[in-house]
Enzyme design. Structure first.
Site, short mmCIF file in Angstrom:
data_model
loop_
_atom_site.label_atom_id
_atom_site.label_comp_id
_atom_site.label_asym_id
_atom_site.label_seq_id
_atom_site.Cartn_x
_atom_site.Cartn_y
_atom_site.Cartn_z
N CYS A 114 42.02 81.66 53.24
CA CYS A 114 40.73 80.90 53.67
C CYS A 114 40.66 81.61 55.24
O CYS A 114 39.76 81.10 55.98
CB CYS A 114 41.04 79.45 53.54
N HIS A 255 36.73 76.24 58.90
CA HIS A 255 36.84 76.38 57.50
C HIS A 255 36.57 75.31 56.75
O HIS A 255 37.06 74.10 57.02
CB HIS A 255 38.30 76.81 57.10
N ASN A 285 34.94 74.25 48.91
CA ASN A 285 35.71 75.12 49.64
C ASN A 285 35.41 76.46 49.08
O ASN A 285 36.10 76.78 47.81
CB ASN A 285 37.27 74.61 49.63
#
Ligand code: ACO
EC number: 2.3.1.180
Length: 330
Positions: A114, A255, A285
């Site tokens: 990520c 993020h 996500n």
């Protein structure tokens, strides 16, 4: 004189059409819209169809980014694909290069989970600052639906698929104002998508392993704790490098892991909520894709305007984390 500064001149994004709402997930595992939305802020996620691929999503996002930068694919010197879920473990960036017809570009994958987009941004910047390349396409893309255990409610509710891309170009003034990157492998076991094989003897006394990657495993509490502590710290560090103060930031672009992480980081940095970009309710996500996807949406909505100062931070498996402070546009 050579332009050794960097400008981010274009953005694009692509997400699969198919969406899966929290209510639908509760038919699959014991969960509820209420649990997922209160703990994460996520309401739905997009899922790649079997006919879609990482390269097709990435190429769609890239075409938009290239068009919005006002260049053509043949102008691109370097394609960096940040992903943990390539179509091909040997690399997927070259497939995108071919799809785009970016014949001049060298293309390779970069894996930092990520944090991949922020790590890629800094990597791209080095090639431009040294005068090696002028036009870089950076893509963050992931299809984590391929790799979550759809019977594991602790992880399957969190992730979604998508792609985002930006074009970085050499520029007289440097719009990457500061950055900081970090890794801590001692905490690697908190978040994994690890290979597991069983031993096979292919000849007498010659043993190898054969297997595959196992679904995502995560210690949610530890990852939460890590993000809440490390992300404000690293943004502070990048701001210090940029010689800026928190109140000079126009947008906080984290993020998109979890709304509670976004809120906690903003609170710790004293950044008001109207400056926090969030689209995770719609996408979940999306790992390396989440920052460029949210960036592109905010640009297209007219939220982010030329010269706005953006503080971005990626964090995740590795563990890795990083922050970059940049100004939008030339
Ligand atoms: N639905 C219903 N109940 C659930 C679910 C679910 N989807 N998942 C877990 N639970 C249950 C657990 O089993 C547990 O039940 P128990 O008390 O009977 O054992 C209870 O809910 C609490 O579980 P916790 O794991 O303690 O829940 P927590 O409050 O920590 O929230 C969450 C979990 C949302 C994952 C949180 O820890 C978090 O946000 N962590 C950060 C994770 C993250 O963002 N990861 C990605 C970042 S890195 C990257 O992007 C790759």
């Amino acid at each position: 004189m050579q332009n050794l500064g960097i400008a981010i001149t274009g953005s694009g994004s692509a997400a699969p059409e198919t969406s899966l709402h929290n209510e639908e997930l509760s038919q699959l595992v014991e969960t509820s819209d209420e649990w997922i939305s209160t703990r994460t802020g996520i309401r739905q996620r997009r899922l790649a169809l079997p006919t879609e691929s990482l390269s097709s999503l990435a190429a769609a996002a890239s075409r938009q980014a290239i068009a919005s930068a006002g260049i053509t694919a043949s102008d691109i010197d370097l394609i960096l694909l940040a992903t943990s879920t390539p179509d091909d473990l040997f690399g997927t960036a070259t497939k995108i290069q071919a799809d785009l017809g970016a014949t001049k570009a060298v293309a390779f994958d970069l894996t930092a989970a990520c944090s991949g987009f922020v790590f890629g941004l800094v990597t791209a910047a080095q090639f431009i600052r040294t005068g090696v390349y002028q036009n870089v396409l950076l893509i963050g893309a992931d299809i984590l639906s391929r790799w979550v255990d759809w019977q594991d409610r602790r992880t399957c509710v969190l992730f979604g698929d998508g792609a985002g891309a930006i074009v970085l170009q050499s520029n007289q003034s440097d719009r990457l104002l500061g950055f900081a990157l970090k890794s801590d492998g001692t905490q690697n076991h908190y978040l994994n998508l690890a290979y597991q094989g069983t031993a096979q003897e292919i000849l007498p006394n010659v043993k190898i392993t054969q297997g595959t990657y196992q679904p995502v495993t995560m210690n949610g509490k530890e990852v939460y704790r890590f993000a809440a502590q490390k992300v404000p710290e690293i943004i502070d560090k990048a701001l210090f490098e940029a010689q800026l103060t928190v109140d000079q930031i126009d947008w906080l672009l984290l993020h998109q892991a979890n709304q509670r992480i976004l809120d906690t980081v903003a609170q710790r940095l004293n950044i008001p909520s109207h400056k926090v970009i969030s689209n995770l309710a719609n996408y979940g996500n999306t790992s390396a894709a989440s920052i460029p996807l949210a960036l592109d949406e905010a640009v297209r909505e007219g939220k982010i305007k030329p010269n706005d100062i953006i503080a971005t931070s990626g964090f995740g498996a590795g563990l890795t984390w990083g922050a970059a402070i940049f100004q939008w546009g030339r």
